[in-house]
Motif scaffolding. Structure first.
Motif, PDB file in Angstrom:
ATOM      1  N   ALA A 158       0.853  -1.197   0.000  1.00 37.02           N
ATOM      2  CA  ALA A 158       0.000   0.000   0.000  1.00 37.02           C
ATOM      3  C   ALA A 158       0.883   1.240   0.000  1.00 37.02           C
ATOM      4  O   ALA A 158       1.938   1.275   0.658  1.00 37.02           O
ATOM      5  CB  ALA A 158      -0.909  -0.002   1.222  1.00 37.02           C
ATOM      6  N   HIS A 159       0.442   2.275  -0.725  1.00 34.79           N
ATOM      7  CA  HIS A 159       1.274   3.467  -0.923  1.00 34.79           C
ATOM      8  C   HIS A 159       0.416   4.728  -0.815  1.00 34.79           C
ATOM      9  O   HIS A 159      -0.624   4.843  -1.461  1.00 34.79           O
ATOM     10  CB  HIS A 159       1.968   3.405  -2.289  1.00 34.79           C
ATOM     11  CG  HIS A 159       2.685   2.111  -2.512  1.00 34.79           C
ATOM     12  ND1 HIS A 159       3.927   1.855  -1.980  1.00 34.79           N
ATOM     13  CD2 HIS A 159       2.296   0.984  -3.168  1.00 34.79           C
ATOM     14  CE1 HIS A 159       4.298   0.627  -2.307  1.00 34.79           C
ATOM     15  NE2 HIS A 159       3.328   0.078  -3.022  1.00 34.79           N
ATOM     16  N   PHE A 160       0.917   5.663  -0.008  1.00 39.58           N
ATOM     17  CA  PHE A 160       0.218   6.939   0.186  1.00 39.58           C
ATOM     18  C   PHE A 160       0.680   7.959  -0.851  1.00 39.58           C
ATOM     19  O   PHE A 160       1.851   8.015  -1.223  1.00 39.58           O
ATOM     20  CB  PHE A 160       0.497   7.474   1.592  1.00 39.58           C
ATOM     21  CG  PHE A 160      -0.132   8.815   1.856  1.00 39.58           C
ATOM     22  CD1 PHE A 160      -1.485   8.922   2.119  1.00 39.58           C
ATOM     23  CD2 PHE A 160       0.642   9.975   1.814  1.00 39.58           C
ATOM     24  CE1 PHE A 160      -2.068  10.163   2.349  1.00 39.58           C
ATOM     25  CE2 PHE A 160       0.071  11.214   2.055  1.00 39.58           C
ATOM     26  CZ  PHE A 160      -1.292  11.315   2.320  1.00 39.58           C
ATOM     27  N   GLY A 161      -0.262   8.750  -1.332  1.00 46.07           N
ATOM     28  CA  GLY A 161       0.072   9.803  -2.288  1.00 46.07           C
ATOM     29  C   GLY A 161      -1.174  10.580  -2.667  1.00 46.07           C
ATOM     30  O   GLY A 161      -2.174  10.571  -1.938  1.00 46.07           O
ATOM     31  N   THR A 162      -1.109  11.259  -3.807  1.00 45.08           N
ATOM     32  CA  THR A 162      -2.265  12.029  -4.275  1.00 45.08           C
ATOM     33  C   THR A 162      -2.635  11.604  -5.691  1.00 45.08           C
ATOM     34  O   THR A 162      -1.797  11.170  -6.470  1.00 45.08           O
ATOM     35  CB  THR A 162      -1.967  13.539  -4.281  1.00 45.08           C
ATOM     36  OG1 THR A 162      -0.824  13.793  -5.117  1.00 45.08           O
ATOM     37  CG2 THR A 162      -1.691  14.037  -2.867  1.00 45.08           C
ATOM     38  N   ALA A 209      -1.814  20.892 -13.022  1.00 49.27           N
ATOM     39  CA  ALA A 209      -2.277  19.647 -12.418  1.00 49.27           C
ATOM     40  C   ALA A 209      -3.068  19.946 -11.142  1.00 49.27           C
ATOM     41  O   ALA A 209      -2.609  20.713 -10.295  1.00 49.27           O
ATOM     42  CB  ALA A 209      -1.094  18.739 -12.107  1.00 49.27           C
ATOM     43  N   LYS A 210      -4.243  19.372 -11.044  1.00 53.96           N
ATOM     44  CA  LYS A 210      -5.112  19.621  -9.890  1.00 53.96           C
ATOM     45  C   LYS A 210      -5.173  18.384  -9.006  1.00 53.96           C
ATOM     46  O   LYS A 210      -5.432  17.271  -9.475  1.00 53.96           O
ATOM     47  CB  LYS A 210      -6.520  19.972 -10.365  1.00 53.96           C
ATOM     48  CG  LYS A 210      -7.508  20.193  -9.228  1.00 53.96           C
ATOM     49  CD  LYS A 210      -8.908  20.412  -9.759  1.00 53.96           C
ATOM     50  CE  LYS A 210      -9.917  20.539  -8.611  1.00 53.96           C
ATOM     51  NZ  LYS A 210     -11.295  20.679  -9.118  1.00 53.96           N
ATOM     52  N   ILE A 211      -4.945  18.582  -7.711  1.00 53.86           N
ATOM     53  CA  ILE A 211      -5.060  17.473  -6.763  1.00 53.86           C
ATOM     54  C   ILE A 211      -6.540  17.178  -6.525  1.00 53.86           C
ATOM     55  O   ILE A 211      -7.306  18.068  -6.127  1.00 53.86           O
ATOM     56  CB  ILE A 211      -4.364  17.803  -5.431  1.00 53.86           C
ATOM     57  CG1 ILE A 211      -2.864  17.967  -5.642  1.00 53.86           C
ATOM     58  CG2 ILE A 211      -4.626  16.698  -4.407  1.00 53.86           C
ATOM     59  CD1 ILE A 211      -2.114  18.378  -4.384  1.00 53.86           C
TER      60      ILE A 211
END
Length: 462
Positions: A52-56, A67-69
């Motif tokens: 599992a990997h955290f990010g946006t 680029a829009k989060i």
């Protein structure tokens, strides 16, 4: 069997609506690469399976070039074949806002991902050999299980106990089928490769096992769908009061005016892992009121369709002749019923003594909730979960039951043919039929229509 044109699919796998977290699932050959294009964090293509990997998640294709989060997410990878579908699977855990979910799914649709059809993830798992068709159907049963018994039955089937029994039966029959087919190849030489007595013994054994499985469906259907239980009796016997007492809420209108209930009132309770679906009906009596008469007619139809009837009579006002007349009518229906005498606190002494002699009447006071626990115990006893608790295989799926009956008919025809000493070509025909119906249960024999019918009933995202 493989799915043609294996594109990448997407769906929301958690329930729709506002929640703390939502899980969006993608499956397909390019799932990891597609998600990696919009994920800002670690490079997903370089990570191991089951991590599992955290990010946006960012929209990189906006008209203004900025680029829009969209959201901060946790991405979990399942690399083929170590996934539910045996394809590359990515699960995106985002915040549970319907707007966020919509934005993420729309982003992937623009990148060529396709919305999944109902049950398509499970269908791909089946087609890619993750499990057989009976096990795939158990996935839906497990999701919908709302009692311990239903959960256990679905889990047992998903683990393959039922499938193994069917496959073993089919394999034993295949051996003799091949011997019969071999005889047909040497038809002119009048040789016999399949010993007829051995085949007869096998068919008798298969019929015995299939009969046990088919007979278990009555219990399996109860475990899966509950017990339709009609509360029947004369007007003002206390049917609505009993329903309210069992449910512990004011579900039905209670009145001293006879014939208050004109239609059906339904609700359910869980007793020791079995769901009883109670149906409060119009009173059983002759009436000139047209509306009430319709209700009484519908009551009789409901009683015929029920799995169980609670026959409730009034210990204060009913006569022994009326009670016996109603009991005789119920016995002719052929539906199991429980005799319950209500208003025992106001009972006619003579009536009470007469009914007590038979020892098969349960006496209660619905309004005072007296002896209701005994009634609940009696209801559970009628279902008889003893067989299920022993761990025996229980058939819960109507499709499986139908295939077992069709197999039974084909094998009976084989037995008749053996006793009549018919030729091998006719035996082979009936044996092929039996193999076909057994194969349909586990999916060894399928059609597109069959698969579409099964998986279209799944929820989207599963």
């Amino acid at each position: 069997m493989q799915i043609p044109n294996q594109d990448t699919i997407i769906a929301l796998s958690t329930a729709p609506g506002v929640g703390a977290i939502a899980v969006i699932r993608l499956s397909g050959p390019e799932a990891i690469e597609i998600v990696n294009d919009v994920f800002h964090g670690k490079s997903l293509t370089e990570q191991e399976s089951h991590t599992a990997h955290f990010g946006t998640i960012r929209d990189n294709e906006r008209a203004d070039g900025i680029a829009k989060i969209i959201d901060e997410v946790l991405v979990t990878l399942f690399i083929a074949p170590k996934s539910f579908t045996k394809e590359n699977v990515v699960e995106i855990s985002c915040h549970g806002s319907p707007f966020i979910v919509q934005q993420i799914i729309k982003l992937f649709l623009r990148k060529g991902v396709r919305l999944a059809k109902p049950g398509e993830f499970t269908q791909r798992a089946f087609l890619n050999g993750k499990f057989d068709l009976a096990q795939a159907e158990a996935v839906a049963d497990l999701i919908n299980a709302d009692t311990e018994a239903a959960h256990t039955a679905a889990l047992n089937q998903m683990r393959g106990g039922f499938s193994e029994q069917i496959k073993q039966l089919r394999q034993e029959l295949i051996h003799f089928a091949s011997m019969i087919e071999l005889e047909l190849d040497f038809g002119e030489e009048d040789v016999e490769f399949a010993d007829r007595q051995d085949l007869k013994n096998l068919v008798e054994k298969l019929l015995s096992v299939i009969k046990i499985l088919a007979n278990s469906f009555d219990l399996g259907n109860v475990i899966k769908n509950g017990v339709p239980t009609v509360i029947a009796g004369k007007p003002n016997a206390g049917k609505s009061t009993l329903l309210n007492a069992l449910l512990n809420e004011e579900k039905a209108i209670v009145s001293d005016i006879a014939g208050t209930t004109r239609d059906f009132i339904e609700d359910e309770i869980n007793l020791e892992g079995v769901v009883f679906r109670f149906i409060d009906t119009a009173g059983l009596r002759e009436t000139e009121d047209k509306v009430e008469a319709i209700g009484v007619s519908r009551t009789r139809e409901k009683m015929k369709q029920a799995s169980l009837i609670i026959y409730l009579f009034d210990m204060k006002n009913d006569s022994i002749v009326e009670i016996h007349r109603d009991i005789n009518m119920l016995e002719n229906l052929g539906v199991p019923f429980i005799k319950v005498g209500n208003k025992v606190d106001e009972a006619q002494p003579e009536l009470y003594e007469k009914l007590k002699e038979g020892n098969d009447v349960l006496f209660i006071s619905a309004i005072n909730k007296e002896n209701l626990e005994a009634l609940k115990t009696k209801l559970v006893e009628t279902v008889n979960l003893d067989k299920f608790k022993t761990g025996d295989t229980v058939v819960t799926n109507i499709r499986h039951y139908d295939n077992l009956i069709q197999t039974q008919n084909a094998l009976t025809a084989v037995m008749t043919g053996l006793e009549s000493d018919i030729t091998g070509d006719f035996l082979a025909l009936d044996i092929r039929q039996a193999l076909h119906y057994l194969g349909e249960i586990t999916g060894e024999i399928t059609t597109d229509d069959l698969l579409s019918n099964i998986f279209s009933k799944f929820c989207i995202g599963k």
